[in-house]
Write a protein that holds these residues in place. Structure first.
Motif, PDB file in Angstrom:
ATOM      1  N   ILE A  66      -5.389 -24.167 -11.177  1.00 48.07           N
ATOM      2  CA  ILE A  66      -5.557 -24.496  -9.758  1.00 48.07           C
ATOM      3  C   ILE A  66      -6.149 -25.888  -9.597  1.00 48.07           C
ATOM      4  O   ILE A  66      -5.702 -26.686  -8.762  1.00 48.07           O
ATOM      5  CB  ILE A  66      -6.446 -23.436  -9.081  1.00 48.07           C
ATOM      6  CG1 ILE A  66      -5.738 -22.081  -9.068  1.00 48.07           C
ATOM      7  CG2 ILE A  66      -6.808 -23.854  -7.657  1.00 48.07           C
ATOM      8  CD1 ILE A  66      -6.585 -20.950  -8.527  1.00 48.07           C
ATOM      9  N   GLN A  67      -7.156 -26.217 -10.418  1.00 49.81           N
ATOM     10  CA  GLN A  67      -7.766 -27.549 -10.330  1.00 49.81           C
ATOM     11  C   GLN A  67      -6.800 -28.643 -10.773  1.00 49.81           C
ATOM     12  O   GLN A  67      -6.849 -29.761 -10.252  1.00 49.81           O
ATOM     13  CB  GLN A  67      -9.037 -27.587 -11.173  1.00 49.81           C
ATOM     14  CG  GLN A  67     -10.197 -26.795 -10.589  1.00 49.81           C
ATOM     15  CD  GLN A  67     -11.476 -26.960 -11.383  1.00 49.81           C
ATOM     16  OE1 GLN A  67     -11.459 -27.422 -12.534  1.00 49.81           O
ATOM     17  NE2 GLN A  67     -12.596 -26.601 -10.786  1.00 49.81           N
ATOM     18  N   LYS A  69      -3.765 -28.835 -10.145  1.00 45.46           N
ATOM     19  CA  LYS A  69      -2.886 -29.130  -9.010  1.00 45.46           C
ATOM     20  C   LYS A  69      -3.606 -29.896  -7.902  1.00 45.46           C
ATOM     21  O   LYS A  69      -3.014 -30.166  -6.850  1.00 45.46           O
ATOM     22  CB  LYS A  69      -2.324 -27.831  -8.442  1.00 45.46           C
ATOM     23  CG  LYS A  69      -1.457 -27.057  -9.432  1.00 45.46           C
ATOM     24  CD  LYS A  69      -0.979 -25.747  -8.816  1.00 45.46           C
ATOM     25  CE  LYS A  69      -0.143 -24.954  -9.794  1.00 45.46           C
ATOM     26  NZ  LYS A  69       0.300 -23.650  -9.224  1.00 45.46           N
ATOM     27  N   GLY A  70      -4.874 -30.237  -8.147  1.00 46.12           N
ATOM     28  CA  GLY A  70      -5.641 -30.971  -7.151  1.00 46.12           C
ATOM     29  C   GLY A  70      -6.192 -30.101  -6.039  1.00 46.12           C
ATOM     30  O   GLY A  70      -6.603 -30.618  -4.993  1.00 46.12           O
ATOM     31  N   LYS A  71      -6.239 -28.791  -6.245  1.00 43.64           N
ATOM     32  CA  LYS A  71      -6.734 -27.874  -5.227  1.00 43.64           C
ATOM     33  C   LYS A  71      -8.176 -27.472  -5.536  1.00 43.64           C
ATOM     34  O   LYS A  71      -8.600 -27.467  -6.681  1.00 43.64           O
ATOM     35  CB  LYS A  71      -5.853 -26.624  -5.141  1.00 43.64           C
ATOM     36  CG  LYS A  71      -4.420 -26.909  -4.736  1.00 43.64           C
ATOM     37  CD  LYS A  71      -3.627 -25.621  -4.654  1.00 43.64           C
ATOM     38  CE  LYS A  71      -2.187 -25.876  -4.230  1.00 43.64           C
ATOM     39  NZ  LYS A  71      -1.404 -24.615  -4.161  1.00 43.64           N
ATOM     40  N   LYS A  72      -8.898 -27.142  -4.482  1.00 41.96           N
ATOM     41  CA  LYS A  72     -10.282 -26.699  -4.621  1.00 41.96           C
ATOM     42  C   LYS A  72     -10.328 -25.182  -4.715  1.00 41.96           C
ATOM     43  O   LYS A  72      -9.597 -24.478  -4.017  1.00 41.96           O
ATOM     44  CB  LYS A  72     -11.107 -27.169  -3.420  1.00 41.96           C
ATOM     45  CG  LYS A  72     -12.595 -26.897  -3.550  1.00 41.96           C
ATOM     46  CD  LYS A  72     -13.350 -27.488  -2.372  1.00 41.96           C
ATOM     47  CE  LYS A  72     -14.852 -27.236  -2.517  1.00 41.96           C
ATOM     48  NZ  LYS A  72     -15.602 -27.813  -1.362  1.00 41.96           N
ATOM     49  N   ILE A  73     -11.185 -24.675  -5.583  1.00 39.69           N
ATOM     50  CA  ILE A  73     -11.284 -23.232  -5.776  1.00 39.69           C
ATOM     51  C   ILE A  73     -12.085 -22.621  -4.621  1.00 39.69           C
ATOM     52  O   ILE A  73     -13.254 -22.959  -4.414  1.00 39.69           O
ATOM     53  CB  ILE A  73     -11.949 -22.894  -7.120  1.00 39.69           C
ATOM     54  CG1 ILE A  73     -11.062 -23.362  -8.276  1.00 39.69           C
ATOM     55  CG2 ILE A  73     -12.215 -21.403  -7.232  1.00 39.69           C
ATOM     56  CD1 ILE A  73     -11.659 -23.104  -9.639  1.00 39.69           C
ATOM     57  N   ARG A  74     -11.447 -21.756  -3.863  1.00 36.02           N
ATOM     58  CA  ARG A  74     -12.101 -20.962  -2.828  1.00 36.02           C
ATOM     59  C   ARG A  74     -12.357 -19.580  -3.414  1.00 36.02           C
ATOM     60  O   ARG A  74     -11.420 -18.873  -3.761  1.00 36.02           O
ATOM     61  CB  ARG A  74     -11.222 -20.853  -1.585  1.00 36.02           C
ATOM     62  CG  ARG A  74     -10.748 -22.199  -1.047  1.00 36.02           C
ATOM     63  CD  ARG A  74     -11.871 -22.963  -0.387  1.00 36.02           C
ATOM     64  NE  ARG A  74     -11.404 -24.235   0.175  1.00 36.02           N
ATOM     65  CZ  ARG A  74     -12.192 -25.102   0.788  1.00 36.02           C
ATOM     66  NH1 ARG A  74     -13.480 -24.835   0.902  1.00 36.02           N
ATOM     67  NH2 ARG A  74     -11.698 -26.234   1.267  1.00 36.02           N
ATOM     68  N   GLN A  77     -10.475 -16.435  -2.036  1.00 37.13           N
ATOM     69  CA  GLN A  77      -9.041 -16.485  -2.317  1.00 37.13           C
ATOM     70  C   GLN A  77      -8.768 -16.380  -3.814  1.00 37.13           C
ATOM     71  O   GLN A  77      -7.791 -15.756  -4.246  1.00 37.13           O
ATOM     72  CB  GLN A  77      -8.461 -17.783  -1.754  1.00 37.13           C
ATOM     73  CG  GLN A  77      -6.958 -17.929  -1.931  1.00 37.13           C
ATOM     74  CD  GLN A  77      -6.443 -19.211  -1.324  1.00 37.13           C
ATOM     75  OE1 GLN A  77      -7.212 -19.992  -0.775  1.00 37.13           O
ATOM     76  NE2 GLN A  77      -5.149 -19.440  -1.429  1.00 37.13           N
ATOM     77  N   THR A  81      -6.471 -13.788  -6.052  1.00 40.53           N
ATOM     78  CA  THR A  81      -5.474 -14.217  -7.034  1.00 40.53           C
ATOM     79  C   THR A  81      -5.678 -13.524  -8.378  1.00 40.53           C
ATOM     80  O   THR A  81      -4.727 -13.092  -9.031  1.00 40.53           O
ATOM     81  CB  THR A  81      -5.534 -15.739  -7.222  1.00 40.53           C
ATOM     82  OG1 THR A  81      -5.331 -16.379  -5.963  1.00 40.53           O
ATOM     83  CG2 THR A  81      -4.494 -16.214  -8.212  1.00 40.53           C
ATOM     84  N   TYR A 105     -17.162 -24.046 -11.095  1.00 44.45           N
ATOM     85  CA  TYR A 105     -17.625 -23.752  -9.744  1.00 44.45           C
ATOM     86  C   TYR A 105     -19.096 -24.119  -9.667  1.00 44.45           C
ATOM     87  O   TYR A 105     -19.869 -23.808 -10.575  1.00 44.45           O
ATOM     88  CB  TYR A 105     -17.429 -22.272  -9.417  1.00 44.45           C
ATOM     89  CG  TYR A 105     -17.543 -21.929  -7.954  1.00 44.45           C
ATOM     90  CD1 TYR A 105     -16.493 -22.183  -7.077  1.00 44.45           C
ATOM     91  CD2 TYR A 105     -18.696 -21.350  -7.451  1.00 44.45           C
ATOM     92  CE1 TYR A 105     -16.584 -21.867  -5.738  1.00 44.45           C
ATOM     93  CE2 TYR A 105     -18.798 -21.028  -6.113  1.00 44.45           C
ATOM     94  CZ  TYR A 105     -17.745 -21.285  -5.251  1.00 44.45           C
ATOM     95  OH  TYR A 105     -17.846 -20.981  -3.920  1.00 44.45           O
TER      96      TYR A 105
END
Length: 282
Positions: A66-67, A69-74, A77, A81, A105
């Motif tokens: 996930i990281q 892909k440049g996304k922040k871990i929520r 959510q 997953t 995190y």
């Protein structure tokens, strides 16, 4: 009329009881099929799966994907997953602890600043002192020199009360700022700083204990907890800009120094209020 109301009261109670019983039976009946098998099984998050090395590896791999892909871990959510894609039933707290342990995190605290100290910085002048260090670079003849600036800022008034410049952040630098603050404004009630080795050293702890000053650590991974000093450094670096000095001749050296001083004075003078001034720690 009152006699009639009293006679109707038991009838109303019976009707209400029957209504509640029917509703309860109706809801209960929806949970089971004709063979008394429940339609929905109770959740067993946190109990159904035992944390193993394989589970930890799977969660860490998914988080890094996930990281990447440049996304922040929520966290909410991400737990969904983990449950849907990895078929791992773990509680939110367990998943968060796995991510924190693998630097995926940031740890957090529910109360970043205790209410007592928040009241101190709002109501009592010289109540809480924010203290932190930051790196500054001075370029002399195209050669950079790094210095650590230790700065003390009064939280209530944003008054800069002391500083110390050295090549590295040390406990002696922290104590030097505390002593300068004490000399000009007296002892604060508490000192706010992060978990740096210099701040948490035995020398600093002894100085605070001998002078009756409370230590207020903001916790690791929480720069917003010491936002007063962070904001002070941000403003200071924007005002100072790049510090370049040429020593080819005394005239060039003097001109560069004067240029920096006048630039700083002009920017800071324009920020000063002429009609209203906030109270200093004095």
């Amino acid at each position: 009329m009152s006699h009639l109301r009293k006679s109707l009261l038991p009838i109303r109670m019976i009707a209400w009881t029957l209504k509640m019983s029917i509703a309860t039976l109706s809801d209960w009946d929806k949970l089971f099929d004709p063979d008394m098998v429940p339609y929905r099984k109770p959740e067993k998050r946190g109990k159904a799966a035992k944390v193993t090395i394989e589970i930890v590896r799977s969660i860490v791999t998914k988080a890094r994907e996930i990281q990447a892909k440049g996304k922040k871990i929520r966290i909410k959510q991400f737990c969904r997953t983990v449950r849907d894609e990895l078929a791992i039933e773990l509680g939110r707290k367990t998943v968060q602890e796995i991510l924190v342990a693998n630097d995926l995190y940031a740890p957090s605290t529910r109360i970043r600043r205790p209410r007592f100290y928040r009241n101190i910085c709002r109501r009592i002048p010289n109540g809480l002192l924010s203290l932190d260090g930051s790196e500054f670079v001075v370029t002399i003849d195209d050669r950079p020199y790094k210095f650590n600036l230790e700065l003390g800022v009064d939280v209530g008034s944003f008054c800069h009360t002391g500083f110390d410049i050295r090549q590295a952040e040390t406990s002696q630098a922290v104590i030097a700022v505390l002593e300068e603050h004490q000399k000009n404004y007296g002892l604060p009630l508490g000192v706010l700083f992060d978990h740096g080795s210099a701040n948490m050293s035995e020398d600093v702890a002894k100085w605070l204990q001998d002078n009756g000053v409370e230590r207020v650590p903001v916790g690791p991974g929480n720069p917003k907890g010491n936002g007063t000093d962070e904001g002070a450094f941000s403003q200071m670096k924007s005002v100072l800009g790049s510090m370049n000095v040429r020593t080819s001749s005394p005239e060039e050296l003097g001109k560069d120094i004067l240029n920096m001083l006048v630039s700083v004075y002009t920017r800071m003078r324009n920020k000063l209020s002429l009609r209203r001034a906030f109270a200093s720690p004095e």
